[in-house]
Design an enzyme around this catalytic site. Structure first.
Site, PDB file in Angstrom:
ATOM      1  CD  GLU A 378     -14.767 -19.777   2.519  1.00 16.61           C
ATOM      2  OE1 GLU A 378     -14.070 -18.865   2.028  1.00 16.61           O
ATOM      3  OE2 GLU A 378     -14.733 -20.955   2.121  1.00 16.61           O
ATOM      4  CD  GLU A 488      -7.476 -18.244   1.212  1.00 16.69           C
ATOM      5  OE1 GLU A 488      -7.336 -18.862   0.145  1.00 16.69           O
ATOM      6  OE2 GLU A 488      -8.571 -18.146   1.809  1.00 16.69           O
TER       7      GLU A 488
END
Length: 568
Positions: A378, A488
Site C-alpha cells: 500500500e 479509507e
C-alpha cells in the site's frame, strides 16, 4: 546547615546538567524527581501519558509555535526529566526553609487576602478539567517582594481543606540569580509559560519501571546510529547507513544485497511526466550523505501511543479484504486481474478529523491471497495524528504478508521496506495541499514488480524511493490478484471524519478528491488503462461515496472521484 540540607533534598543527583542563561538545568532520573519524596508517592508508578484526551480536541491546534520553550538539542536523555537547580540564595529569600516555593496565602478562595488582588472569570460546576489560551506579557514590578501572573485555577473544598491545581505564567523574583541582582522592567518569565493548557482528571493506566525499560530498548532498536542528523520543524531526521536501516533486522533479509535501482520500468512510461512539481518534498541541500538513507527519529511518546510494542506502527485490522471492519469505512474502485503493478495520480487534501484516534487516507492497494494469509502492498497519503502527533497529510507506505496479523507496518516502523533514496523521507509531510475551488495539488505513485528480481518498487513522482523485497511475501511473490484505488477512514467515535476533500464526489473537479490516470501493469510489463469493468465499493454511502469518471484520455485517462463529509 539547615539550608544546605534543604538544598541537597531539592537538587537531586544529575545524570546530565545543561547550562542556560537563566540558570543550570539538571537532568534527573524520573524516578528520583522530588515528587517521590512525598510520603503518598513512595510506591507510585509513573503514568507516562494520558489514556485519552477530552473529545473535541481534534480540530484544535494548542501549539506554542511562536515561543522559545523547551531545551534545545533534544533536551534531557531518555528516562530523565529537566529540573531547574535551586541556589542557596533562593532559599535564603524565603520566610523559612519550610515555606520555600509556597504562596503566602491563607484560605484563598475567590476572595482577596491581604496584598493579593484578582481579576478573574469563574464557573461554578462539576468539572474534570479546563483548557485556556492566553497571551504572554512582561508586567513591570516595583520591588522584589511582588509578583504578577496569569493563570487558571481548578478548585474544590473549603477554607483549610481547599484543593487547588494551578498553571499559567508569572513574573516573580524567586527566580533571580542572587539577592543583590536588581529587578528590571524586563523581569524574565519563568519556564511555566504555556499558551495552551490542558488538565484532565481520571483513571489511567500507569507505566511500570519494567515497561519503561522495555520502551527504551525498543526505541534503541528503531533508532539506528546516525551518520548525520537533520532538524526539521516536524521532527528530527537521522541519516542512517543504508545497510543498517530497519529492514535488515528482518530474519529474511540478513544477507540481502540492496538493489539500488530497478532493472527496468514498465513500458509506456516514457510519454508520461509523473512528477510532483508543485510539492515541497524531499530534504534540502542534497539530502543525506551518499550511502545513507533518511529515517524519521521515533520518539518515546509515539511508542507509548501504541496498543502494545508489538502493535507499534501497525494497522488495527483483522483479515481486511473488501469488507469493512469495525470503525473502518471505504470508498474505492477495484480490479480483479493478474497484475504486476499500478500507477495513479491523486490530489492531496487535509481532511478534518474529530479526535486523535481517527485517520483519513487516499491510497492504492495491491492484494493477493486468502483473508487470513492476505498479502498487501500500500502507498498514498494520510492524515494520522495517532501516528505522527499532527493533522497534516503525509506520504506513507504499508505492507503485510498475513492479513495484518503479525507482519508489516507503516513506513520504516518495522523491518521490511528497503529504502534507497537519500532525500525522500517516508512519512514526510506533503505540502501544500489542495484548496476547495482553488489550486489542486497532485502527487503520483507507481508500484511495480521488477521483472528480473521480483522486488516491488515504489516510485514517487520521478524518484526511486525503495522497494519491498520479494522474500517478504507468499502470494505477492508472484503477482497481485486485486488492485484498489480510493479512500479509507477510521474512527472509534460516533462522529466520522472527512474523507478526501470532505465533499461528495459529485461536486467534481476542484471540489472533490480524485484519482486519475489509473493504470495497471500486465504480464508483459506494460502499463495499461484499467478496463471499464472495474468495480466500485462504498460501505457507508450516506457518509462516503465513489463515482466513475470514465476515460477522458490525455492527462486524465481513467479516473474516479471519491470522499465525503463524514459527520453521520
Amino acid at each position: 546547615m539547615e539550608l544546605k540540607a534543604q538544598l541537597k533534598l531539592l537538587n537531586k543527583p544529575a545524570v546530565k546538567s545543561i547550562q542556560t542563561q537563566h540558570g543550570d538545568i539538571d537532568c534527573v532520573d524520573m524516578y528520583k524527581q522530588p515528587a517521590f519524596d512525598h510520603p503518598l508517592l513512595k510506591n507510585h508508578t509513573i503514568q507516562m501519558r494520558p489514556t485519552s484526551y477530552p473529545e473535541g480536541m481534534g480540530n484544535q491546534d494548542p501549539s506554542n509555535a511562536n515561543l522559545e520553550i523547551g531545551l534545545k538539542d533534544d533536551g534531557c536523555p531518555l528516562g530523565t526529566v529537566p529540573i531547574r537547580r535551586t541556589k542557596i540564595q533562593e532559599l535564603m529569600s524565603a520566610k523559612s526553609p519550610s515555606q520555600f516555593g509556597r504562596k503566602n496565602l491563607k484560605n484563598k478562595r475567590l476572595s482577596s487576602t491581604v496584598g493579593h488582588h484578582h481579576a478573574i472569570a469563574m464557573l461554578f460546576s462539576q468539572v474534570y478539567g479546563t483548557q485556556a489560551t492566553m497571551n504572554v506579557w512582561s508586567p513591570q514590578l516595583q520591588d522584589q517582594g511582588q509578583f504578577s501572573l496569569a493563570q487558571l485555577w481548578l478548585l474544590n473544598g473549603h477554607d483549610d481543606q481547599l484543593n487547588s491545581i494551578e498553571a499559567g505564567w508569572h513574573v516573580i523574583s524567586i527566580y533571580l540569580s542572587s539577592m543583590s541582582t536588581p529587578i528590571s522592567c524586563n523581569s524574565r518569565i519563568s519556564i511555566l509559560v504555556l499558551l495552551a493548557i490542558s488538565l484532565v482528571y481520571g483513571n489511567a493506566r500507569s507505566l511500570s519501571k519494567e515497561e519503561h525499560k522495555e520502551l527504551k530498548a525498543h526505541l534503541k532498536l528503531l533508532n539506528k546510529p546516525a551518520v548525520k542528523s537533520i532538524q526539521t520543524q516536524y521532527g528530527d531526521i537521522d541519516c542512517v547507513d543504508m545497510y543498517k536501516q530497519p529492514a535488515f533486522d528482518h530474519p529474511l533479509l540478513k544477507n540481502h544485497t540492496i538493489q539500488m535501482r530497478p532493472t527496468s520500468y514498465p513500458e509506456w512510461m516514457g510519454n508520461q511526466d509523473p512528477s510532483n512539481a508543485n510539492l515541497e518534498i524531499g530534504l534540502k541541500d542534497g539530502g543525506c550523505p551518499l550511502g545513507t538513507v533518511p529515517i524519521p527519529r521515533t520518539k518515546i511518546q509515539e511508542l507509548m501511543s501504541a496498543k502494545s510494542l508489538s502493535h507499534f506502527g501497525r494497522k488495527n485490522l483483522e483479515n481486511r479484504q473488501l469488507y469493512s471492519t469495525t470503525g473502518h469505512h471505504y470508498a474505492f474502485a477495484s480490479l480483479y486481474s493478474q497484475v504486476y503493478g499500478t500507477q495513479v495520480t491523486m490530489n492531496v487534501w487535509s481532511p478534518q478529523l474529530q479526535d486523535q484516534k481517527q485517520f483519513s487516507l487516499a491510497q492504492l492497494w495491491l492484494l493477493s491471497g486468502p483473508k487470513d494469509e492476505l498479502n498487501s502492498i500500500e502507498a498514498g497519503w494520510h492524515v494520522f495524528p495517532g501516528l505522527y502527533g499532527d493533522s497534516v497529510p503525509r506520504l506513507f507506505v504499508y505492507w503485510t504478508a498475513d492479513g495484518y496479523t503479525n507482519t508489516g507496518c507503516y513506513n520504516l516502523k518495522c523491518p521490511g521496506f528497503v529504502q534507497v533514496s537519500r532525500d525522500i523521507v517516508v512519512g514526510s509531510i506533503i505540502q501544500p495541499s489542495s484548496t476547495y475551488n482553488g489550486d489542486q495539488i497532485e502527487t503520483t505513485f507507481l508500484v511495480f514488480k521488477d521483472s528480473s528480481t521480483g522486488n516491488w518498487w515504489l516510485i514517487y513522482g520521478n524518484t526511486q524511493v525503495g522497494y519491498w523485497p520479494k522474500s517478504l511475501f507468499t502470494s505477492l511473490a508472484d503477482s497481485a490478484s486485486l488492485v484498489e484505488w480510493g479512500g479509507e477512514v477510521y474512527t472509534q467515535s460516533t462522529q466520522n471524519p472527512q474523507m478526501g476533500s470532505g465533499h461528495f464526489p459529485d461536486e467534481g473537479f476542484k471540489k472533490a478528491s480524485y484519482m486519475k490516470k489509473l493504470m495497471f501493469v500486465d504480464n508483459t510489463n506494460t502499463l495499461r488503462d484499467i478496463p471499464s469493468n472495474s468495480s466500485l465499493y462504498q460501505d457507508l454511502p450516506q457518509c462516503y461515496r465513489v463515482i466513475d469518471g470514465g476515460n477522458l484520455g490525455g492527462d486524465w485517462g481513467r479516473n474516479i472521484y471519491f470522499g465525503g463529509p463524514g459527520e453521520c
